[in-house]
Design a protein around this motif. Structure first.
Motif, PDB file in Angstrom:
ATOM      1  N   ARG A  14      13.709  -0.431  -5.163  1.00 54.75           N
ATOM      2  CA  ARG A  14      13.813  -1.980  -5.029  1.00 54.75           C
ATOM      3  C   ARG A  14      13.519  -2.455  -6.301  1.00 54.75           C
ATOM      4  O   ARG A  14      14.020  -3.683  -6.907  1.00 54.75           O
ATOM      5  CB  ARG A  14      12.602  -2.374  -4.074  1.00 54.75           C
ATOM      6  N   PHE A  15      12.526  -2.156  -7.206  1.00 52.05           N
ATOM      7  CA  PHE A  15      12.190  -2.657  -8.340  1.00 52.05           C
ATOM      8  C   PHE A  15      12.671  -2.190  -9.571  1.00 52.05           C
ATOM      9  O   PHE A  15      12.702  -2.562 -10.707  1.00 52.05           O
ATOM     10  CB  PHE A  15      10.510  -2.402  -8.735  1.00 52.05           C
ATOM     11  N   GLY A  16      13.300  -1.088  -9.213  1.00 50.65           N
ATOM     12  CA  GLY A  16      14.142  -0.450 -10.718  1.00 50.65           C
ATOM     13  C   GLY A  16      13.653   0.463 -11.504  1.00 50.65           C
ATOM     14  O   GLY A  16      14.200   1.249 -12.241  1.00 50.65           O
ATOM     15  N   SER A  17      12.315   0.495 -11.530  1.00 50.90           N
ATOM     16  CA  SER A  17      11.408   1.239 -12.535  1.00 50.90           C
ATOM     17  C   SER A  17       9.895   1.438 -12.115  1.00 50.90           C
ATOM     18  O   SER A  17       9.608   0.423 -11.434  1.00 50.90           O
ATOM     19  CB  SER A  17      11.615   0.906 -13.916  1.00 50.90           C
ATOM     20  N   ALA A  18       9.345   2.472 -12.334  1.00 47.31           N
ATOM     21  CA  ALA A  18       7.815   2.564 -12.142  1.00 47.31           C
ATOM     22  C   ALA A  18       7.090   1.308 -12.955  1.00 47.31           C
ATOM     23  O   ALA A  18       6.381   0.881 -12.345  1.00 47.31           O
ATOM     24  CB  ALA A  18       7.635   3.808 -12.704  1.00 47.31           C
ATOM     25  N   ALA A  19       7.525   0.935 -13.897  1.00 49.13           N
ATOM     26  CA  ALA A  19       6.795   0.087 -14.712  1.00 49.13           C
ATOM     27  C   ALA A  19       6.997  -1.397 -13.968  1.00 49.13           C
ATOM     28  O   ALA A  19       5.864  -2.040 -13.909  1.00 49.13           O
ATOM     29  CB  ALA A  19       7.276  -0.248 -16.018  1.00 49.13           C
ATOM     30  N   ALA A  20       8.274  -1.452 -13.648  1.00 53.69           N
ATOM     31  CA  ALA A  20       8.333  -2.731 -12.797  1.00 53.69           C
ATOM     32  C   ALA A  20       7.418  -2.854 -11.446  1.00 53.69           C
ATOM     33  O   ALA A  20       6.885  -3.885 -11.295  1.00 53.69           O
ATOM     34  CB  ALA A  20       9.843  -3.059 -12.568  1.00 53.69           C
ATOM     35  N   LEU A  21       7.471  -1.740 -10.823  1.00 55.45           N
ATOM     36  CA  LEU A  21       6.669  -1.556  -9.584  1.00 55.45           C
ATOM     37  C   LEU A  21       5.184  -1.629  -9.952  1.00 55.45           C
ATOM     38  O   LEU A  21       4.398  -2.520  -9.266  1.00 55.45           O
ATOM     39  CB  LEU A  21       6.830  -0.053  -8.922  1.00 55.45           C
ATOM     40  N   GLU A  22       4.676  -1.092 -11.138  1.00 57.31           N
ATOM     41  CA  GLU A  22       3.270  -1.226 -11.388  1.00 57.31           C
ATOM     42  C   GLU A  22       2.720  -2.480 -11.686  1.00 57.31           C
ATOM     43  O   GLU A  22       1.729  -2.968 -11.311  1.00 57.31           O
ATOM     44  CB  GLU A  22       2.910  -0.257 -12.379  1.00 57.31           C
ATOM     45  N   ALA A  23       3.839  -3.341 -12.173  1.00 58.73           N
ATOM     46  CA  ALA A  23       3.323  -4.912 -12.560  1.00 58.73           C
ATOM     47  C   ALA A  23       3.080  -5.408 -11.170  1.00 58.73           C
ATOM     48  O   ALA A  23       2.646  -6.850 -11.525  1.00 58.73           O
ATOM     49  CB  ALA A  23       4.319  -5.356 -13.324  1.00 58.73           C
ATOM     50  N   HIS A  24       3.616  -5.424 -10.151  1.00 56.53           N
ATOM     51  CA  HIS A  24       3.329  -5.896  -8.946  1.00 56.53           C
ATOM     52  C   HIS A  24       2.581  -5.508  -8.033  1.00 56.53           C
ATOM     53  O   HIS A  24       2.297  -6.167  -7.006  1.00 56.53           O
ATOM     54  CB  HIS A  24       4.831  -5.913  -8.045  1.00 56.53           C
ATOM     55  N   LEU A  25       1.505  -4.477  -8.499  1.00 56.96           N
ATOM     56  CA  LEU A  25       0.407  -3.903  -7.768  1.00 56.96           C
ATOM     57  C   LEU A  25      -0.829  -4.740  -7.898  1.00 56.96           C
ATOM     58  O   LEU A  25      -1.140  -4.516  -9.318  1.00 56.96           O
ATOM     59  CB  LEU A  25       0.680  -2.322  -7.602  1.00 56.96           C
ATOM     60  N   PRO A  26      -1.558  -4.741  -7.081  1.00 57.88           N
ATOM     61  CA  PRO A  26      -3.149  -5.268  -7.514  1.00 57.88           C
ATOM     62  C   PRO A  26      -4.071  -3.993  -7.878  1.00 57.88           C
ATOM     63  O   PRO A  26      -3.626  -2.599  -7.757  1.00 57.88           O
ATOM     64  CB  PRO A  26      -3.560  -5.566  -6.076  1.00 57.88           C
ATOM     65  N   THR A  27      -4.998  -4.209  -8.651  1.00 57.80           N
ATOM     66  CA  THR A  27      -5.944  -3.247  -9.031  1.00 57.80           C
ATOM     67  C   THR A  27      -7.467  -3.568  -8.473  1.00 57.80           C
ATOM     68  O   THR A  27      -7.740  -4.831  -8.816  1.00 57.80           O
ATOM     69  CB  THR A  27      -6.066  -3.161 -10.498  1.00 57.80           C
ATOM     70  N   PRO A  28      -7.793  -2.624  -7.835  1.00 55.66           N
ATOM     71  CA  PRO A  28      -9.227  -2.893  -7.304  1.00 55.66           C
ATOM     72  C   PRO A  28     -10.428  -2.811  -8.384  1.00 55.66           C
ATOM     73  O   PRO A  28     -10.214  -2.276  -9.321  1.00 55.66           O
ATOM     74  CB  PRO A  28      -9.413  -1.760  -6.228  1.00 55.66           C
ATOM     75  N   ALA A  29     -11.415  -3.502  -8.054  1.00 54.64           N
ATOM     76  CA  ALA A  29     -12.320  -3.335  -9.068  1.00 54.64           C
ATOM     77  C   ALA A  29     -13.173  -2.172  -8.877  1.00 54.64           C
ATOM     78  O   ALA A  29     -13.245  -1.336  -7.945  1.00 54.64           O
ATOM     79  CB  ALA A  29     -13.598  -4.606  -8.645  1.00 54.64           C
ATOM     80  N   THR A  30     -14.158  -1.632 -10.021  1.00 52.62           N
ATOM     81  CA  THR A  30     -14.895  -0.597 -10.243  1.00 52.62           C
ATOM     82  C   THR A  30     -16.045  -0.783  -9.340  1.00 52.62           C
ATOM     83  O   THR A  30     -16.449  -1.958  -9.085  1.00 52.62           O
ATOM     84  CB  THR A  30     -15.130  -0.251 -11.582  1.00 52.62           C
TER      85      THR A  30
END
Length: 223
Positions: A14-30
């Motif tokens: 869908r996003f074409g690359s791993a980098a593009a996908l990662e840019a759309h994913l949230p990151t939880p707090a530590t």
């Protein structure tokens, strides 16, 4: 149900690359960051979530500085002392959203936070230490012991503060339905346990946090 490999490949296509996908994913707090959040900020965020429910978020957010003022910057020790007369006066304050039920929820949730601090040292410790492999248990705890924290309010509040959680949005539920995991919004304890188990399996296969898996799953629904 499909395994994580399928989910990852679908999203990569869908996003074409791993980098593009990662840019759309949230990151939880530590865990450290969650423990460092003060009780007043947790209460403010909880109240913000309650008032956003059913209303345009931008409308609520624009009024939030006034909410901070009238609720003593959400200091639980002060808010918990707000009685019915005080809340009735707030119903006349045009700077805020005058919804009595939601206004009443603030001192009630302040009391929950203070009660939890008695046994866990801080509300941040309580949130940080709750195991994500039973995040639905935390939803139920907040719904039971808090006020107006049912439905999507608990998971959305947790996402807002950075606690790792999936959120059963319409897209996520549609994706779970497509994989025959559940056939409706998981409101019962049984259905929530089934969905939790599915996310736990994807987490074990991928090492990804629940919030990323939830977002990826939503992307599998065609619009």
């Amino acid at each position: 149900m499909q395994d994580y490999k399928w989910l990852n490949e679908y999203c990569l296509n869908r996003f074409g690359s791993a980098a593009a996908l990662e840019a759309h994913l949230p990151t939880p707090a530590t865990s450290k960051k969650l423990k460092a959040i003060s009780a007043d900020r947790y209460l403010s965020t909880m109240a913000l979530r309650v008032f956003r429910a059913g209303l345009k978020h931008s409308l609520v957010d624009a009024k939030w500085p006034a909410f901070e003022e009238v609720f003593f910057h959400f200091d639980p020790e002060k808010v918990v002392l707000m009685g019915a007369d005080h809340l009735e006066r707030l119903m006349q304050d045009t700077r805020i959203i005058r919804h009595l039920g939601k206004l009443k929820s603030v001192p009630r949730n302040a009391q929950m936070i203070l009660d939890i601090e008695q046994t866990h040292g801080s509300f941040g410790n309580f949130i940080a230490d709750w195991p994500v492999n039973d995040i639905v248990g935390l939803w139920r705890y907040l719904a039971k012991h808090g006020n107006q924290m049912g439905g999507l309010s608990a998971p959305r509040f947790l996402r807002m503060v950075g606690k790792d959680t999936f959120i059963p949005t319409w897209d996520v539920v549609a994706a779970l339905n497509a994989q025959n995991i559940v056939d409706k919004v998981p409101t019962s304890q049984r259905d929530q346990a089934i969905v939790q188990d599915a996310f736990n399996q994807w987490h074990e296969q991928s090492g990804r946090p629940l919030c990323q898996l939830s977002t990826m799953l939503a992307y599998t629904v065609n619009h």
